[in-house]
Design a protein around this motif. Sequence first.
Motif, short mmCIF file in Angstrom:
data_model
loop_
_atom_site.label_atom_id
_atom_site.label_comp_id
_atom_site.label_asym_id
_atom_site.label_seq_id
_atom_site.Cartn_x
_atom_site.Cartn_y
_atom_site.Cartn_z
N PRO A 1 33.72 57.79 27.03
CA PRO A 1 35.14 57.83 26.64
C PRO A 1 35.55 59.26 26.31
O PRO A 1 34.87 59.96 25.56
N GLY A 2 36.64 59.72 26.90
CA GLY A 2 37.10 61.09 26.71
C GLY A 2 36.62 62.04 27.78
O GLY A 2 37.11 63.17 27.88
N GLU A 3 35.66 61.61 28.62
CA GLU A 3 35.11 62.47 29.67
C GLU A 3 35.94 62.37 30.93
O GLU A 3 36.10 61.27 31.50
N GLY A 4 36.46 63.49 31.40
CA GLY A 4 37.22 63.49 32.64
C GLY A 4 38.51 62.69 32.53
O GLY A 4 38.96 62.30 31.44
N VAL A 5 39.14 62.46 33.68
CA VAL A 5 40.42 61.75 33.70
C VAL A 5 40.24 60.29 33.31
O VAL A 5 41.00 59.74 32.50
N LEU A 6 39.23 59.62 33.86
CA LEU A 6 38.97 58.22 33.53
C LEU A 6 38.69 58.04 32.04
O LEU A 6 39.23 57.14 31.39
N GLY A 7 37.81 58.88 31.53
CA GLY A 7 37.46 58.78 30.11
C GLY A 7 38.65 59.04 29.20
O GLY A 7 38.77 58.45 28.12
N ASN A 8 39.55 59.93 29.64
CA ASN A 8 40.74 60.22 28.86
C ASN A 8 41.68 59.03 28.80
O ASN A 8 42.31 58.76 27.78
N VAL A 9 41.76 58.26 29.91
CA VAL A 9 42.63 57.09 29.94
C VAL A 9 42.16 56.03 28.94
O VAL A 9 42.96 55.44 28.22
N VAL A 10 40.84 55.79 28.90
CA VAL A 10 40.35 54.77 27.96
C VAL A 10 40.45 55.26 26.53
O VAL A 10 40.63 54.47 25.59
N LEU A 11 40.37 56.57 26.32
CA LEU A 11 40.47 57.12 24.97
C LEU A 11 41.92 57.11 24.49
O LEU A 11 42.20 56.73 23.34
#
Length: 482
Positions: A140-150
Amino acid sequence: MSSGWIAAVIFFLAGAAGSYALFRSWQRERRLRLQFLQGDRERASRRRRVFEVLHILGDSILQGQPDTTLHRQIAEGAVKVVESEGAALYLLDDKGLALVPRHYTKECPPLIALPERIVTQAKTNAGTLPSYLRLHCVAPGEGVLGNVVLSQKAENVPDLRHHEKFDGETNPFQQHVAALMAPLRHGGRPLGVLAVASDRTKPFSQHQLEMFIALAEQVGFTLGNAQAHHEAGAKRQLEAELSNAREIQSILLPEKAPEMPGFAIAAKNVPARMVSGDYFDYVPVSQTHLGVAIADVCGKGIPASLITAMCRSVLRSNARETFSPTAVLSAVNRNLFPDIREDMFITVGYLILQKDGASVSFARAGHTNPLVWRKATGEVDEIKAPGLAVGVDKGEVFDRITRDVSISMDSGDILLLYTDGVDEATDHKGLLYGVERIKETLAEAAPDGPQAVVNLLCDSVNRFKGGEPQADDITIVTVARK
């Protein structure tokens, strides 16, 4: 040319110009209406595709399809709804520490940063990139995908490589990736991220984003329902298995005490859960001797019940024609020690009764001390015997500490064996039932016989607990000298 004629010509030209203007206005209005209708048709078509996808997912849940099928249908459905090249579904693991790729459609461009070695290998090996995408988790928070879930916010990404959260290097596989990404949640709980993507310069439209967000909301609800459906099914299956285990365990517990000249025996087992970590047993030793065992495995539930079954089997196999309780318990310890985890042990109390009440011998492997109510005095004695719990030591210390004791019993005396579910029962204030209350209850019920002691002790513990749940298994065995 007369002035009247000129006026007529001017009037005609003005009318023609007005008609042409009206015609052009009508054309523009018609074109806008057609565009609007076309937009309406596209919106209606996308809404219809959303409903079709949700219908497919609902059927999969009802049919009990595996999670892999549901995940594939979600990704493929997202592709159809927004007409993208591909889609990817990432779900959080059980601890919420990583986004795990659950499905990448075949044509979906990579949505995460690619290491240089993967890019290099993928240029010559077509299987490298799909394998990496299927196996690589995202924090969570990593890259674009991780930013979306965060952030829990959907994004319309016109160009992935130019997104501020994209942390990869330029490569041939991510030249012009447009993507839509939306968080998945159920009941306010984050579940993961759904993404659609196409390798193109044209970004997704605002309408596509709105439809995708609507789909993601329904997918989150569907995933939550699927999880609840699976959990309910697993719970039903577990309950059925526990019920079967309880039936098997109840078969192992004696239905009634055997006839033993000189003694009357009564017993009861009350599990804290579906199955018990306690047990009692009547063990045939010889034609003139009967063994009476009570045991308590540290812990409750299925693991403890399995250990009790092992203990019962080993004790019975070593009891025949063995008249020393300590010798039997020593054999039990030697046999079970190698198979018991370090954090587990068994306390056992084992009596051997001789026909006509000639003698009562006892050994204690770390179990609670037995109590004897004396009819002659009305007093209760505590029988203290040295002994180490089974499974603590492989045998040297156990054999040195554990000893037989002889218990004298006159006519009318009652001996009580119990597990710590009795004395350690607690009320709403956290107070223990305790040994003193056991002694008082034993003295009160003993004149009415061994079964009366069992019944009153169980009732007394229940009244003491009040509405508090039973924290531990309860087992009671009483032996009266006739």
